[in-house]
Design a protein around this motif. Sequence first.
Motif, mmCIF file in Angstrom:
data_model
loop_
_atom_site.group_PDB
_atom_site.id
_atom_site.type_symbol
_atom_site.label_atom_id
_atom_site.label_comp_id
_atom_site.label_asym_id
_atom_site.label_seq_id
_atom_site.Cartn_x
_atom_site.Cartn_y
_atom_site.Cartn_z
ATOM 1 N N LEU A 96 46.044 -24.373 -29.492
ATOM 2 C CA LEU A 96 46.766 -23.117 -29.311
ATOM 3 C C LEU A 96 46.448 -22.492 -27.951
ATOM 4 N N THR A 106 47.881 -24.543 -25.048
ATOM 5 C CA THR A 106 49.326 -24.414 -24.920
ATOM 6 C C THR A 106 49.712 -23.083 -24.300
ATOM 7 N N LEU A 107 49.032 -22.016 -24.691
ATOM 8 C CA LEU A 107 49.426 -20.690 -24.237
ATOM 9 C C LEU A 107 48.845 -20.332 -22.882
ATOM 10 N N LEU A 108 47.651 -20.812 -22.571
ATOM 11 C CA LEU A 108 46.948 -20.293 -21.400
ATOM 12 C C LEU A 108 46.835 -21.288 -20.252
ATOM 13 N N ALA A 124 46.056 -13.457 -27.727
ATOM 14 C CA ALA A 124 47.211 -12.644 -27.341
ATOM 15 C C ALA A 124 46.849 -11.731 -26.178
ATOM 16 N N LEU A 181 46.761 -13.682 -23.056
ATOM 17 C CA LEU A 181 48.103 -14.108 -22.668
ATOM 18 C C LEU A 181 48.801 -13.018 -21.870
#
Lengths: 243, 71
Positions: free
Chosen positions: A154, A157-159, A237, A240
């Motif tokens: 996770l 993928t996001l950072l 979050a 992000l």
Amino acid sequence: MDGRHQKQKNKYSIIVPTYNERLNIGLIVYLIFKHLGDADFEIIIVDDGSPDGTQDVVKQLQQVYGEDRILLRARPRKLGLGTAYIHGMKHASGNFVVIMDADLSHHPKYLPNFIRKQSETGADIVTGTRYVKGGGVHGWNLMRKLTSRGANVLAQTLLWPGVSDLTGSFRLYRKSVLEDIISCCVSKGYVFQMEMIVRASRKGYHIEEVPITFVDRVFGSSKLGGSEIVEYLKGLAYLLVTT
Amino acid sequence: MGWPSTNFYDSTQPYLLPIYFVVSLGCYGLLMVGIGLMNFPTCPQEALLLQKDIVEAKEYLQQKGVDVSSS
């Protein structure tokens, strides 16, 4: 600059936050001295008022190894990991800072690898990673592995942080780099570790990786519950939107 | 006879795209977790080596008068 830098003998300040680590602190200190015998280093123990007598053992260790090599910088109570590093760094006289856990999940035998990698590459940060060849874990059940792998996927993928182990807390920093990064980190727990490395990456610092193994706690216990997962997702979050 | 085919496609396609995207991302995530789980590096021998180090350290520290008892 590079020539002058090379002439300077590096000194390493090893910051070890402790809370109720009476059984482990002697072992970790012994192993640090065993594996870093020829390096110039000091160990800064930031104890958060352990009721189990950790500080008494530290004082005994000072008698064995010297008060100039083992510094006890106690705090009255649990004040969090980030501030423990800041507190330790205030007393650090080395130009490099190593951050490691006291519970033997981080083995000091990897410290020479950290130092060598930094010396070879001139990196600002060398981070231990469990997720590449040569690294690994022991003592984790399937659920622990699934949680760890899911959290890592996770975050990757996001950072897109550029390092393979985001939540590991075994790292070597150039002291000036650590001061720069830690001043803008606000997360807690292992989200703090993730924030540190992500912010370092965003600021363009040179980061290298060294494989390490992680053997789960020998003494004492650790826990991972639903609230930890929620905190992790909130931290993710937050990172992000702020980086 | 029913809706004209052009209207049918026009009315449904915009809603499918984000669904496809989310489902694809979810499948990708699960795939990565699965691959990572299968390739999870473990090191059982490290635990044994650590135990040896602990015994060695305790012997040395006891000689030096450091309290390493479990009590």
